[in-house]
Design a protein around this motif. Structure first.
Motif, PDB file in Angstrom:
ATOM      1  N   ASP A  99     -10.237   6.881  10.323  1.00 10.26           N
ATOM      2  CA  ASP A  99     -11.019   5.649  10.313  1.00 10.26           C
ATOM      3  C   ASP A  99     -10.279   4.477   9.684  1.00 10.26           C
ATOM      4  OD1 ASP A  99     -13.831   6.671  11.213  1.00 10.26           O
ATOM      5  OD2 ASP A  99     -13.114   8.118   9.731  1.00 10.26           O
ATOM      6  N   GLU A 100      -9.440   4.765   8.711  1.00  9.55           N
ATOM      7  CA  GLU A 100      -8.742   3.698   7.997  1.00  9.55           C
ATOM      8  C   GLU A 100      -7.381   4.205   7.549  1.00  9.55           C
ATOM      9  OE1 GLU A 100      -9.569   0.617   4.226  1.00  9.55           O
ATOM     10  OE2 GLU A 100     -11.047   2.135   4.782  1.00  9.55           O
ATOM     11  N   ILE A 101      -6.380   3.298   7.622  1.00  5.06           N
ATOM     12  CA  ILE A 101      -5.015   3.653   7.220  1.00  5.06           C
ATOM     13  C   ILE A 101      -4.467   2.549   6.327  1.00  5.06           C
ATOM     14  CG2 ILE A 101      -2.651   4.093   8.009  1.00  5.06           C
ATOM     15  CD1 ILE A 101      -4.011   4.965  10.724  1.00  5.06           C
ATOM     16  N   THR A 102      -3.929   2.947   5.187  1.00  3.18           N
ATOM     17  CA  THR A 102      -3.284   1.989   4.287  1.00  3.18           C
ATOM     18  C   THR A 102      -1.866   2.452   3.985  1.00  3.18           C
ATOM     19  OG1 THR A 102      -5.403   1.429   3.215  1.00  3.18           O
ATOM     20  CG2 THR A 102      -3.376   0.865   2.026  1.00  3.18           C
ATOM     21  N   PRO A 103      -0.847   1.691   4.377  1.00  2.58           N
ATOM     22  CA  PRO A 103       0.525   2.026   3.991  1.00  2.58           C
ATOM     23  C   PRO A 103       0.744   1.648   2.514  1.00  2.58           C
ATOM     24  CG  PRO A 103       0.441   0.618   5.965  1.00  2.58           C
ATOM     25  CD  PRO A 103      -0.900   0.558   5.304  1.00  2.58           C
ATOM     26  N   ILE A 104       1.282   2.577   1.732  1.00  2.00           N
ATOM     27  CA  ILE A 104       1.535   2.300   0.318  1.00  2.00           C
ATOM     28  C   ILE A 104       3.037   2.355   0.030  1.00  2.00           C
ATOM     29  CG2 ILE A 104      -0.670   2.917  -0.721  1.00  2.00           C
ATOM     30  CD1 ILE A 104       0.536   5.725  -1.250  1.00  2.00           C
ATOM     31  N   ILE A 105       3.477   1.414  -0.763  1.00  3.02           N
ATOM     32  CA  ILE A 105       4.885   1.359  -1.182  1.00  3.02           C
ATOM     33  C   ILE A 105       4.986   2.017  -2.555  1.00  3.02           C
ATOM     34  CG2 ILE A 105       6.891  -0.106  -1.519  1.00  3.02           C
ATOM     35  CD1 ILE A 105       5.591  -0.196   1.306  1.00  3.02           C
ATOM     36  N   CYS A 106       5.753   3.089  -2.620  1.00  3.32           N
ATOM     37  CA  CYS A 106       5.834   3.894  -3.849  1.00  3.32           C
ATOM     38  C   CYS A 106       7.167   3.678  -4.569  1.00  3.32           C
ATOM     39  CB  CYS A 106       5.655   5.372  -3.503  1.00  3.32           C
ATOM     40  SG  CYS A 106       4.099   5.738  -2.671  1.00  3.32           S
ATOM     41  N   LEU A 155      -6.347  -0.816  10.151  1.00  3.48           N
ATOM     42  CA  LEU A 155      -5.005  -0.759   9.561  1.00  3.48           C
ATOM     43  C   LEU A 155      -4.886  -1.865   8.528  1.00  3.48           C
ATOM     44  CD1 LEU A 155      -2.113   0.359   9.498  1.00  3.48           C
ATOM     45  CD2 LEU A 155      -1.546  -1.237  11.336  1.00  3.48           C
ATOM     46  N   ASN A 156      -4.691  -1.481   7.280  1.00  2.00           N
ATOM     47  CA  ASN A 156      -4.591  -2.453   6.191  1.00  2.00           C
ATOM     48  C   ASN A 156      -3.149  -2.875   5.957  1.00  2.00           C
ATOM     49  OD1 ASN A 156      -7.403  -2.201   5.637  1.00  2.00           O
ATOM     50  ND2 ASN A 156      -6.993  -0.311   4.509  1.00  2.00           N
ATOM     51  N   PRO A 157      -2.935  -4.054   5.373  1.00  2.00           N
ATOM     52  CA  PRO A 157      -1.575  -4.470   5.016  1.00  2.00           C
ATOM     53  C   PRO A 157      -0.993  -3.515   3.979  1.00  2.00           C
ATOM     54  CG  PRO A 157      -3.114  -6.323   4.890  1.00  2.00           C
ATOM     55  CD  PRO A 157      -3.934  -5.075   5.029  1.00  2.00           C
ATOM     56  N   PRO A 158       0.339  -3.378   3.939  1.00  2.00           N
ATOM     57  CA  PRO A 158       0.958  -2.506   2.933  1.00  2.00           C
ATOM     58  C   PRO A 158       0.698  -3.032   1.528  1.00  2.00           C
ATOM     59  CG  PRO A 158       2.622  -3.801   4.089  1.00  2.00           C
ATOM     60  CD  PRO A 158       1.344  -4.012   4.825  1.00  2.00           C
ATOM     61  N   ILE A 159       0.602  -2.100   0.586  1.00  2.00           N
ATOM     62  CA  ILE A 159       0.308  -2.455  -0.800  1.00  2.00           C
ATOM     63  C   ILE A 159       1.061  -1.499  -1.715  1.00  2.00           C
ATOM     64  CG2 ILE A 159      -1.731  -0.968  -0.810  1.00  2.00           C
ATOM     65  CD1 ILE A 159      -3.082  -2.944  -2.707  1.00  2.00           C
ATOM     66  N   LEU A 160       1.451  -1.980  -2.884  1.00  3.14           N
ATOM     67  CA  LEU A 160       2.104  -1.116  -3.858  1.00  3.14           C
ATOM     68  C   LEU A 160       1.149   0.000  -4.263  1.00  3.14           C
ATOM     69  CD1 LEU A 160       3.851  -3.751  -6.177  1.00  3.14           C
ATOM     70  CD2 LEU A 160       4.937  -2.287  -4.459  1.00  3.14           C
ATOM     71  N   CYS A 161       1.684   1.188  -4.456  1.00  3.91           N
ATOM     72  CA  CYS A 161       0.854   2.340  -4.806  1.00  3.91           C
ATOM     73  C   CYS A 161       0.025   2.069  -6.055  1.00  3.91           C
ATOM     74  CB  CYS A 161       1.738   3.573  -5.010  1.00  3.91           C
ATOM     75  SG  CYS A 161       0.818   5.085  -5.430  1.00  3.91           S
ATOM     76  N   ARG A 162       0.641   1.520  -7.076  1.00  5.51           N
ATOM     77  CA  ARG A 162      -0.090   1.251  -8.320  1.00  5.51           C
ATOM     78  C   ARG A 162      -1.203   0.234  -8.102  1.00  5.51           C
ATOM     79  NH1 ARG A 162       4.964   2.510 -10.241  1.00  5.51           N
ATOM     80  NH2 ARG A 162       5.070   3.837 -12.103  1.00  5.51           N
ATOM     81  N   GLU A 163      -0.925  -0.783  -7.287  1.00  8.28           N
ATOM     82  CA  GLU A 163      -1.942  -1.800  -7.019  1.00  8.28           C
ATOM     83  C   GLU A 163      -3.118  -1.185  -6.265  1.00  8.28           C
ATOM     84  OE1 GLU A 163      -0.435  -5.247  -5.095  1.00  8.28           O
ATOM     85  OE2 GLU A 163       1.025  -5.698  -6.669  1.00  8.28           O
ATOM     86  N   PHE A 164      -2.802  -0.303  -5.314  1.00  7.48           N
ATOM     87  CA  PHE A 164      -3.882   0.354  -4.575  1.00  7.48           C
ATOM     88  C   PHE A 164      -4.760   1.172  -5.522  1.00  7.48           C
ATOM     89  CE2 PHE A 164      -5.592   4.170  -2.608  1.00  7.48           C
ATOM     90  CZ  PHE A 164      -6.343   3.630  -1.571  1.00  7.48           C
ATOM     91  N   LEU A 165      -4.129   1.961  -6.369  1.00  7.37           N
ATOM     92  CA  LEU A 165      -4.883   2.821  -7.279  1.00  7.37           C
ATOM     93  C   LEU A 165      -5.706   2.009  -8.273  1.00  7.37           C
ATOM     94  CD1 LEU A 165      -2.186   5.570  -7.918  1.00  7.37           C
ATOM     95  CD2 LEU A 165      -4.329   5.858  -6.650  1.00  7.37           C
TER      96      LEU A 165
END
Length: 235
Positions: free
Chosen positions: A103-110, A142-152
């Motif tokens: 249903d939803e996808i978020t790319p995360i930059i780790c 599809l969400n814009p990419p976000i830093l892993c820490r910011e997502f959490l």
């Protein structure tokens, strides 16, 4: 059934004009003509049945005959997945996850990510194509990419929350933790795995560490195994 996509359609529409590229494909490749029936989705759950009025290669017009809304699933699956080093592998994940049911996808930059940029427009096209191919009427978000820490730090999702990582520790297999009819969010890291700090933060935010089996999996493979596991439990 050949399924077409146009996000502007709503359930009050009476007529519809296909864009030039789809008009050309419909008339020249699919050999559609006046009176033929076609199906269109707006990606929001509606399936439209339409009759072609003008089989023009530049402006193919159709009359909406009927529409119906699909029954929504009893759960939502949000895959939070780090981009892979090779773009085509991430696109493969997007395609297969859409077919399986995401249903939803978020790319995360780790911290260990090798790729830190992605082409959202191209990935949107992959999702649209997979939705049409699998005859679904809901386009994954599809969400814009976000830093892993910011997502959490900003995560307010409810339901079941899991993080799949390769480090040693107390982890149960995902299939033993998924509960049917519950919204589910799953974090999948990059080829270099999540860092210790990212794993600790995820745990603080309520993410439960899980295993996807004995074998070590590539990012895109792990994501597909997770999607399929959730789909099977909810089937």
């Amino acid at each position: 059934m050949q399924l077409f996509y146009n996000p502007t359609l709503d359930n009050s529409a009476k007529q519809f004009t296909f864009p030039p590229d789809e008009s050309k494909h419909m008339v020249r490749v699919l050999r559609k003509s006046e009176g033929d029936i076609v199906h269109i989705t707006n990606g929001k759950g509606y399936l439209f049945e339409a009759e072609i009025l003008e089989a023009d290669q530049k402006r193919c017009k159709a009359r909406i005959i009927s529409n119906r809304k699909s029954i929504p699933k009893r759960y939502k699956l949000h895959m939070v997945v780090a981009p892979t080093k090779m773009n085509d592998r991430y696109e493969w994940f997007l395609e297969k996850a859409t077919e399986i049911g995401v249903d939803e996808i978020t790319p995360i930059i780790c911290d260990h990510s090798e790729r830190k940029t992605i082409k959202l427009e191209r990935m949107e096209r992959v999702l649209q194509s997979a939705m049409k191919q699998s005859l679904q009427t809901v386009l994954p978000q599809l969400n814009p990419p976000i830093l892993c820490r910011e997502f959490l730090e900003s995560d307010v999702s409810t339901g079941l929350k899991f993080i799949a990582h390769c480090q040693e520790g107390d982890k149960m297999e995902l299939k033993r933790k998924v509960i049917a009819d519950n919204d589910t969010t799953i974090l999948i890291g990059p080829e270099g795995d999540f860092s210790n700090e990212e794993i600790d933060l995820a745990k603080e935010k309520g993410y439960v560490p899980i295993s996807l089996g004995r074998n070590r999996l590539r990012t895109e493979t792990a994501a597909i195994v997770a999607c399929a596991t959730v789909a099977i439990i909810n089937s």
